[in-house]
Design an enzyme around this catalytic site. Structure first.
Site, mmCIF file in Angstrom:
data_model
loop_
_atom_site.group_PDB
_atom_site.id
_atom_site.type_symbol
_atom_site.label_atom_id
_atom_site.label_comp_id
_atom_site.label_asym_id
_atom_site.label_seq_id
_atom_site.Cartn_x
_atom_site.Cartn_y
_atom_site.Cartn_z
ATOM 1 N N THR A 122 0.856 -1.199 0.000
ATOM 2 C CA THR A 122 0.000 0.000 0.000
ATOM 3 C C THR A 122 0.888 1.244 0.000
ATOM 4 O O THR A 122 1.882 1.281 -0.722
ATOM 5 C CB THR A 122 -1.038 -0.044 1.135
ATOM 6 N N GLU A 140 1.264 -3.192 4.606
ATOM 7 C CA GLU A 140 0.376 -2.033 4.775
ATOM 8 C C GLU A 140 1.193 -0.752 4.997
ATOM 9 O O GLU A 140 2.428 -0.782 5.068
ATOM 10 C CB GLU A 140 -0.589 -2.324 5.944
ATOM 11 N N HIS A 141 0.473 0.361 5.162
ATOM 12 C CA HIS A 141 1.063 1.699 5.216
ATOM 13 C C HIS A 141 2.170 1.864 6.272
ATOM 14 O O HIS A 141 2.131 1.256 7.342
ATOM 15 C CB HIS A 141 -0.047 2.724 5.510
ATOM 16 N N ASP A 142 3.117 2.706 5.981
ATOM 17 C CA ASP A 142 4.132 3.172 6.937
ATOM 18 C C ASP A 142 5.028 2.066 7.493
ATOM 19 O O ASP A 142 5.547 2.201 8.613
ATOM 20 C CB ASP A 142 3.481 3.950 8.102
#
Ligand SMILES: CC(C)(COP(=O)(O)OP(=O)(O)OC[C@H]1O[C@@H](n2cnc3c(N)ncnc32)[C@H](O)[C@@H]1OP(=O)(O)O)[C@@H](O)C(=O)NCCC(=O)NCCS
Length: 219
Positions: A122, A140-142
Site C-alpha cells: 500500500t 500495509e502503510h508506513d
C-alpha cells in the site's frame, strides 16, 4: 555463440521454478535477442521447465551484451552471498513482479525484489534490497522493511511495522500494527512461524510461533 542480453534466475529449486514464469512474462516484450535460463551450481538436470540450467561459471563464460539475474533463493544469508558474488562480476539485478501486483503511493523498493502474484504494497513504505514477497502477501502503510527479508505466502504485515534485515516471516503470519513513532519491530534475523499471530515486538534472532506468538520452546 552470439553476444545477447543474458537473463537468469539463480536457483532452479522451488522458489526459482515458481518465479521463472514471471521473468518470461516480463521479458516477452523485448525486441532485441535475449536468453533466459536458470543458473544453479548443482544443476538438477540440463533443462528445467523448458529453460537451460547452467552453472554460474558456465553462464558467465557465455558472451553477453549485458547480464541480469534474480536471486531466487529463500535462504537469506545464501541470497546475500550470491548477491555479493554477482555484484563482483558486474551482473545487474532483475526485479520480478507479477502483472497483478498492487502498489500504491510512495513505495520505495530496493533492487532485486520478487513480488509474486497477488502481492499488495500500500502507501508510504520503504523496503530494502532483495526482498521476497510470496503469493498473496501484503505490506500495509508506513512499514519499513530491511534488506534480504523473506515473506512466505499470505503474510499480513499491517501498518507501522519495522522488519529488520534477514527476518523470515512464515506462511499466513499476521503481524499486529504498530503506532506512528512506536512501531512493532521484528528484529534482525528473527523467524516468525507459519500461522503466528504476532502481537508484540520480536527480538533479533528469535523464533516465535503460535497465537499469541511466543518464543518457540526447543526440545
Ligand atoms: C517455526 C519454524 C521455523 C520451526 O521450524 P523447526 O525448527 O524445523 O521446527 P519443528 O518442525 O522441529 O517443530 C518444533 C516444534 O514446534 C512446533 N511448531 C513448528 N512450527 C510451528 C508453528 N508455525 N506454529 C506452532 N507450532 C509450531 C512443532 O509442532 C514442534 O512441536 P513439538 O516439539 O511439540 O512436536 C517452522 O515450523 C515454520 O513455521 N516455518 C515456516 C514455514 C513456511 O512458511 N514455509 C513457506 C515455504 S514457501
Amino acid at each position: 555463440m552470439m553476444a545477447v542480453k543474458r537473463y537468469a534466475i539463480f536457483g532452479a529449486s522451488g522458489c526459482g521454478r515458481g518465479v521463472m514464469p514471471l521473468a518470461r512474462q516480463q521479458l516477452a516484450h523485448l525486441t532485441e535477442p535475449y536468453e533466459l535460463v536458470f543458473v544453479d551450481d548443482n544443476p538438477p538436470a540440463p533443462t528445467c521447465n523448458g529453460h537451460a540450467v547452467w552453472t554460474y561459471a558456465e553462464w558467465l563464460a557465455q558472451p553477453a551484451t549485458s547480464r541480469h539475474i534474480n536471486i531466487a533463493i529463500a535462504n537469506s544469508p545464501v541470497r546475500e552471498k550470491l548477491v555479493q558474488r554477482c555484484e563482483a562480476d558486474g551482473v545487474q539485478f532483475l526485479e520480478l513482479r507479477a502483472a497483478n501486483v498492487v502498489q500504491l503511493d510512495e513505495v520505495h523498493l530496493g533492487e532485486g525484489a520478487i513480488l509474486c502474484p497477488f502481492v499488495t504494497l500500500t502507501s508510504n513504505i520503504r523496503i530494502g534490497r532483495h526482498f521476497h514477497a510470496n503469493l498473496y502477501s501484503y505490506v500495509e502503510h508506513d512499514c519499513v522493511i530491511g534488506d534480504f527479508v523473506t515473506f512466505a505466502p499470505g503474510v499480513m504485515c499491517n501498518g507501522n511495522i519495522v522488519i529488520e534485515d534477514h527476518a523470515y516471516i512464515g506462511t499466513g503470519a499476521v503481524i499486529k500494527q504498530g503506532k506512528p513513532g512506536e512501531p512493532l519491530v521484528i528484529g534482525r534475523g528473527a523467524t516468525v512461524g507459519m500461522g503466528a499471530v504476532v502481537t508484540k515486538s520480536v527480538p533479533p534472532g528469535a523464533t516465535v510461533v503460535g497465537n499469541p506468538a511466543k518464543p518457540m520452546q526447543k526440545g
